[in-house]
Write a protein that holds these residues in place. Structure first.
Motif, PDB file in Angstrom:
ATOM      1  N   SER A 157      40.023  10.419  55.025  1.00 14.11           N
ATOM      2  CA  SER A 157      41.255  11.381  54.886  1.00 14.11           C
ATOM      3  C   SER A 157      41.423  11.595  56.301  1.00 14.11           C
ATOM      4  CB  SER A 157      40.902  12.412  54.030  1.00 14.11           C
ATOM      5  OG  SER A 157      42.167  13.426  54.150  1.00 14.11           O
ATOM      6  N   GLU A 158      42.823  11.486  56.734  1.00 13.58           N
ATOM      7  CA  GLU A 158      43.217  11.892  58.100  1.00 13.58           C
ATOM      8  C   GLU A 158      42.307  11.269  59.117  1.00 13.58           C
ATOM      9  OE1 GLU A 158      43.738  16.116  58.101  1.00 13.58           O
ATOM     10  OE2 GLU A 158      44.977  16.056  56.457  1.00 13.58           O
ATOM     11  N   ILE A 202      26.303  17.819  44.546  1.00 15.59           N
ATOM     12  CA  ILE A 202      25.932  19.106  44.544  1.00 15.59           C
ATOM     13  C   ILE A 202      27.147  20.098  44.586  1.00 15.59           C
ATOM     14  CG2 ILE A 202      24.254  21.042  45.378  1.00 15.59           C
ATOM     15  CD1 ILE A 202      22.861  18.605  44.083  1.00 15.59           C
ATOM     16  N   ARG A 203      27.657  19.939  45.519  1.00 15.06           N
ATOM     17  CA  ARG A 203      29.028  20.871  45.954  1.00 15.06           C
ATOM     18  C   ARG A 203      30.245  20.423  45.113  1.00 15.06           C
ATOM     19  NH1 ARG A 203      28.304  20.972  52.494  1.00 15.06           N
ATOM     20  NH2 ARG A 203      27.398  18.990  51.936  1.00 15.06           N
ATOM     21  N   LYS A 204      30.118  19.180  44.395  1.00 15.64           N
ATOM     22  CA  LYS A 204      31.194  18.553  43.718  1.00 15.64           C
ATOM     23  C   LYS A 204      32.433  18.499  44.491  1.00 15.64           C
ATOM     24  CE  LYS A 204      28.903  18.580  39.737  1.00 15.64           C
ATOM     25  NZ  LYS A 204      27.770  17.779  39.785  1.00 15.64           N
ATOM     26  N   LYS A 205      32.183  17.926  45.767  1.00 12.09           N
ATOM     27  CA  LYS A 205      33.627  17.753  46.557  1.00 12.09           C
ATOM     28  C   LYS A 205      33.104  16.784  47.744  1.00 12.09           C
ATOM     29  CE  LYS A 205      32.869  21.556  49.817  1.00 12.09           C
ATOM     30  NZ  LYS A 205      33.247  22.734  50.225  1.00 12.09           N
ATOM     31  N   PHE A 206      34.240  16.243  48.167  1.00  6.30           N
ATOM     32  CA  PHE A 206      34.058  15.503  49.506  1.00  6.30           C
ATOM     33  C   PHE A 206      33.946  16.207  50.765  1.00  6.30           C
ATOM     34  CE2 PHE A 206      35.537  12.176  46.753  1.00  6.30           C
ATOM     35  CZ  PHE A 206      35.064  10.916  47.302  1.00  6.30           C
TER      36      PHE A 206
END
Length: 148
Positions: free
Chosen positions: A16-17, A26-30
């Motif tokens: 991304s960019e 665990i954090r449920k995100k990239f």
């Protein structure tokens, strides 16, 4: 990214960019894929797959206060009763594990009171069990697997 001293695991990665990202279950995100994050993600998956810790007991990159200073731990694994089983300090592979690293995790443990400590740069892994009565840590060849 560099091959680490863990089994080969599969990760979701994307750009991304023009920045590489890795999905943190665990954090449920990239999150940004840095060398330290590469080690952290391997460590988390290793705790899930090799040691059978439930994902619900694992916490990543949270703030804690140590002597009124804000710090961030890498990985904490809780016991089902909410006490802390394990603190993991992750370093990038090029960072040598030395006394400063152990001092850092020991300072975090003043606030967290974990049963076990792990320090890793993805190449070298060190495991310790806390002996609070003797005020020392005992080096171990490995960590125990999850046993509720």
């Amino acid at each position: 990214m560099q091959q680490l001293n863990f089994p080969r695991y599969t990760f979701r990665v994307k750009n991304s960019e023009n920045k590489p990202l890795i999905f943190d279950d665990i954090r449920k995100k990239f999150v940004r894929l840095t060398p330290e994050e590469w080690v952290r993600q391997h460590t988390v998956v290793h705790m899930l797959q090799a040691y059978n810790y439930p994902i619900s007991l694992i916490n990543v990159e949270k703030e804690l206060k140590v002597n009124n200073l804000s710090k961030r731990y890498d990985v904490v694994i809780f016991n089902p009763d909410g006490s802390i089983k394990l603190i993991v300090e992750c370093k990038a592979p090029k960072i040598k594990i030395n006394q400063d690293t152990f001092d850092q995790i020991a300072r975090y443990n003043l606030a967290l009171k974990a049963e076990y400590l792990m320090v890793t740069n993805g190449i070298n892994h060190y495991y310790c069990q806390m002996d609070y009565e003797a005020e020392k840590y005992i080096f171990l060849p490995d960590l125990p697997t999850y046993n509720p």
